[in-house]
Design a protein around this motif. Structure first.
Motif, PDB file in Angstrom:
ATOM      1  N   GLN A 434       0.812  -1.218   0.000  1.00  0.00           N
ATOM      2  CA  GLN A 434       0.000   0.000   0.000  1.00  0.00           C
ATOM      3  C   GLN A 434       0.846   1.268   0.000  1.00  0.00           C
ATOM      4  O   GLN A 434       0.625   2.183  -0.773  1.00  0.00           O
ATOM      5  CB  GLN A 434      -0.930   0.004   1.222  1.00  0.00           C
ATOM      6  N   TRP A 435       1.807   1.328   0.923  1.00  0.00           N
ATOM      7  CA  TRP A 435       2.592   2.559   1.099  1.00  0.00           C
ATOM      8  C   TRP A 435       4.089   2.267   1.083  1.00  0.00           C
ATOM      9  O   TRP A 435       4.888   3.101   1.501  1.00  0.00           O
ATOM     10  CB  TRP A 435       2.213   3.234   2.428  1.00  0.00           C
ATOM     11  N   ASP A 436       4.476   1.077   0.591  1.00  0.00           N
ATOM     12  CA  ASP A 436       5.889   0.692   0.502  1.00  0.00           C
ATOM     13  C   ASP A 436       6.552   0.699   1.879  1.00  0.00           C
ATOM     14  O   ASP A 436       7.655   1.228   2.065  1.00  0.00           O
ATOM     15  CB  ASP A 436       6.638   1.624  -0.461  1.00  0.00           C
ATOM     16  N   THR A 437       5.850   0.109   2.863  1.00  0.00           N
ATOM     17  CA  THR A 437       6.358  -0.003   4.227  1.00  0.00           C
ATOM     18  C   THR A 437       6.290  -1.462   4.647  1.00  0.00           C
ATOM     19  O   THR A 437       5.897  -2.330   3.878  1.00  0.00           O
ATOM     20  CB  THR A 437       5.492   0.811   5.204  1.00  0.00           C
ATOM     21  N   ASP A 438       6.653  -1.725   5.906  1.00  0.00           N
ATOM     22  CA  ASP A 438       6.375  -3.035   6.485  1.00  0.00           C
ATOM     23  C   ASP A 438       4.868  -3.226   6.604  1.00  0.00           C
ATOM     24  O   ASP A 438       4.101  -2.261   6.644  1.00  0.00           O
ATOM     25  CB  ASP A 438       6.987  -3.138   7.894  1.00  0.00           C
ATOM     26  N   GLY A 439       4.442  -4.490   6.682  1.00  0.00           N
ATOM     27  CA  GLY A 439       3.059  -4.784   7.031  1.00  0.00           C
ATOM     28  C   GLY A 439       2.907  -4.610   8.534  1.00  0.00           C
ATOM     29  O   GLY A 439       3.743  -5.109   9.307  1.00  0.00           O
ATOM     30  N   PHE A 440       1.876  -3.893   8.966  1.00  0.00           N
ATOM     31  CA  PHE A 440       1.792  -3.501  10.371  1.00  0.00           C
ATOM     32  C   PHE A 440       0.329  -3.360  10.773  1.00  0.00           C
ATOM     33  O   PHE A 440      -0.499  -2.942   9.972  1.00  0.00           O
ATOM     34  CB  PHE A 440       2.520  -2.158  10.567  1.00  0.00           C
ATOM     35  N   PHE A 441       0.036  -3.708  12.030  1.00  0.00           N
ATOM     36  CA  PHE A 441      -1.315  -3.519  12.560  1.00  0.00           C
ATOM     37  C   PHE A 441      -1.232  -2.711  13.850  1.00  0.00           C
ATOM     38  O   PHE A 441      -0.332  -2.918  14.665  1.00  0.00           O
ATOM     39  CB  PHE A 441      -1.978  -4.863  12.871  1.00  0.00           C
ATOM     40  N   LEU A 442      -2.179  -1.781  14.038  1.00  0.00           N
ATOM     41  CA  LEU A 442      -2.268  -1.104  15.336  1.00  0.00           C
ATOM     42  C   LEU A 442      -3.693  -0.637  15.612  1.00  0.00           C
ATOM     43  O   LEU A 442      -4.482  -0.410  14.703  1.00  0.00           O
ATOM     44  CB  LEU A 442      -1.308   0.078  15.456  1.00  0.00           C
ATOM     45  N   THR A 443      -3.960  -0.562  16.894  1.00  0.00           N
ATOM     46  CA  THR A 443      -5.241  -0.048  17.350  1.00  0.00           C
ATOM     47  C   THR A 443      -5.043   0.634  18.692  1.00  0.00           C
ATOM     48  O   THR A 443      -4.013   0.416  19.352  1.00  0.00           O
ATOM     49  CB  THR A 443      -6.288  -1.172  17.463  1.00  0.00           C
ATOM     50  N   ARG A 444      -6.005   1.472  19.081  1.00  0.00           N
ATOM     51  CA  ARG A 444      -5.937   2.145  20.371  1.00  0.00           C
ATOM     52  C   ARG A 444      -7.217   1.822  21.161  1.00  0.00           C
ATOM     53  O   ARG A 444      -8.318   2.074  20.678  1.00  0.00           O
ATOM     54  CB  ARG A 444      -5.808   3.666  20.180  1.00  0.00           C
ATOM     55  N   LEU A 445      -7.005   1.264  22.332  1.00  0.00           N
ATOM     56  CA  LEU A 445      -8.116   0.910  23.208  1.00  0.00           C
ATOM     57  C   LEU A 445      -8.166   1.897  24.367  1.00  0.00           C
ATOM     58  O   LEU A 445      -7.129   2.409  24.804  1.00  0.00           O
ATOM     59  CB  LEU A 445      -7.934  -0.517  23.755  1.00  0.00           C
ATOM     60  N   VAL A 446      -9.356   2.144  24.856  1.00  0.00           N
ATOM     61  CA  VAL A 446      -9.508   3.058  25.996  1.00  0.00           C
ATOM     62  C   VAL A 446     -10.234   2.323  27.126  1.00  0.00           C
ATOM     63  O   VAL A 446     -11.140   1.526  26.879  1.00  0.00           O
ATOM     64  CB  VAL A 446     -10.247   4.354  25.579  1.00  0.00           C
ATOM     65  N   LYS A 447      -9.801   2.608  28.349  1.00  0.00           N
ATOM     66  CA  LYS A 447     -10.423   1.989  29.525  1.00  0.00           C
ATOM     67  C   LYS A 447     -11.479   2.931  30.064  1.00  0.00           C
ATOM     68  O   LYS A 447     -11.195   4.080  30.414  1.00  0.00           O
ATOM     69  CB  LYS A 447      -9.344   1.703  30.597  1.00  0.00           C
ATOM     70  N   ARG A 448     -12.700   2.450  30.152  1.00  0.00           N
ATOM     71  CA  ARG A 448     -13.807   3.289  30.610  1.00  0.00           C
ATOM     72  C   ARG A 448     -13.617   3.711  32.050  1.00  0.00           C
ATOM     73  O   ARG A 448     -13.071   2.984  32.847  1.00  0.00           O
ATOM     74  CB  ARG A 448     -15.134   2.550  30.450  1.00  0.00           C
TER      75      ARG A 448
END
Length: 448
Positions: A434-448
């Motif tokens: 897609q962007w000529d980078t490594d394949g990578f996953f990320l997300t941001r979780l929040v604690k209520r």
């Protein structure tokens, strides 16, 4: 180092990586430091080792017809043939006759006349008959496997998860050279100042769109430059820079980096905090935790405290709700970084993905109590497998009702990623093509 010695060195490395499971990037770095290789020799050694590994299955397909019993080949002979055929097929500046001559000489020194005759015969056949066409392979998945040197199980898995077109894109992109990117230590030098200084020494750098601290090196070798040696720039893939960028950090925050080695993301966090606050960093191995300490010292960051620990047991070390932010860059299959570490695709088995997921689940559950209410946890991996990424997040959220995906993380992404096809309800998946980078996953979780 003579060209003969260089090829002997490449053979030794390939045999250790291929047969003993050594890490290509680690062994290559050690070899170049040990022999203090020139830029030219280092580049050729890297090209032969990485190129051979990246194309191993396709090379094997080429030599297979000329070997009656491949299983009886000694490992070093097999790897000598692989690296020789790689040079013949892919390195135009190296004449075939020179490759064949040096390979036969190596086989004479390391083996006996029968082995040198076999090596000579196989390489002469490859030279005479040229590249064997893959059109004869009728199974499209097997054909893609051979053409791109990805194990069939992996191709089948990706096709099942993502379809044929996306899988083809991943596989062919993994054969291409990964651009070098660096992160500027902007507490000591601005990005524009770093780019200008690099340019004065013939290193051309473009500003990265992924991070305000990122530079993409388009020309020249950064590893020998004073800015790198002094810790003013750090090698880090652009996709990896998103982890700290997405943490929504404020100077003074108490931050936990649970799996921190070798320290790229840890030091980026400290820089985003203006080195104010405390970054508590752990790694399972003492040696790796020491690497984080060394990285922090080189970059002149005092807010980082690194130590050895199993992060699944940090509840015994820290009180609940101790941290404003947590980064879990989880141990994973590494299937997103095959361009820089091509040996991974041959060493991994499908079961490894499920075994690693057990660790990922355990880490998430163990770290959750350490986050303050209203605090945020970034979960990231360098893989492109749904089971380790969306699957792990979904399972965690099902079991921990006080957490939710912080949907506002999309607002903190660079503009060009805000409408990315990789965004789902569970996070952002980047694929290498897609962007000529490594394949990578990320997300941001929040604690209520």
């Amino acid at each position: 180092m003579t060209k003969y010695q260089l090829r002997e060195s490449a053979l030794e490395l390939l045999t250790r990586i291929g047969e003993q499971g050594g890490y290509s990037h680690v062994l290559l770095d050690q070899e170049m430091r040990k022999h203090r290789l020139s830029q030219k020799d280092g580049a050729l050694l890297t090209e032969i080792v990485y190129g051979t590994l990246q194309n191993k299955l396709k090379i094997d397909y080429q030599i297979h017809p000329y070997i009656t019993n491949q299983k009886k080949l000694k490992p070093w002979v097999k790897w000598l043939l692989y690296m020789s055929v790689y040079q013949m097929l892919y390195l135009e500046r190296v004449p075939d006759h020179a490759v064949i001559h040096e390979s036969v000489e190596i086989s004479k020194r390391k083996g006996h006349k029968g082995i040198s005759s076999l090596v000579n015969g196989v390489l002469r056949n490859v030279q005479r008959n040229g590249v064997k066409d893959t059109e004869a392979i009728t199974d499209p998945l097997e054909k893609l496997s051979i053409e791109t040197s990805h194990p069939v199980w992996l191709v089948k898995r990706w096709v099942r998860l993502y379809g044929m077109d996306l899988t083809r894109g991943i596989c062919f992109q993994n054969l291409k050279h990964l651009p070098m990117s660096v992160r500027v230590q902007t507490l000591r030098i601005s990005r524009s100042e770093a780019a200008t200084e690099l340019k004065s020494r013939g290193i051309v750098a473009e500003e990265s769109l992924f991070s305000s601290q990122g530079l993409l090196i388009t020309e020249g070798r950064i590893l020998n430059d004073p800015l790198f040696k002094k810790g003013l720039v750090t090698v880090q893939d652009q996709s990896s820079m998103l982890a700290a960028e997405m943490m929504d950090l404020t100077p003074g925050d108490a931050v936990l980096d649970a799996c921190s080695a070798p320290g790229g993301k840890t030091t980026h966090i400290a820089e985003k905090l203006s080195d104010r606050g405390e970054v508590t960093a752990y790694d399972l191995h003492k040696k790796k935790a020491n690497l984080v300490k060394e990285k922090a010292e080189l970059l002149q960051l005092s807010s980082i405290k690194a130590d050895q620990a199993d992060s699944r047991k940090l509840g015994q070390v820290h009180q609940e709700e101790s941290f404003d932010r947590i980064l879990l860059d989880a141990p994973c299959s590494g299937l997103g970084v095959l361009r820089g570490k091509p040996d991974i695709k041959y060493h991994k088995k499908e079961q490894d993905i499920y075994d690693l997921r057990t660790i990922q689940d355990s880490l998430l559950v163990s770290l959750a109590p350490l986050l303050k209410k209203g605090g945020k946890l970034v979960y990231s991996t360098c893989t492109v497998d749904q089971h380790e990424n969306e699957g792990a997040v979904k399972e965690f959220l099902n079991q921990n009702k006080d957490f939710t995906v912080d949907s506002s993380f999309v607002e903190d992404l660079p503009d060009f990623l805000k409408d990315s096809t990789g965004i789902s309800e569970y996070g952002l998946q980047l694929f290498p093509q897609q962007w000529d980078t490594d394949g990578f996953f990320l997300t941001r979780l929040v604690k209520r």
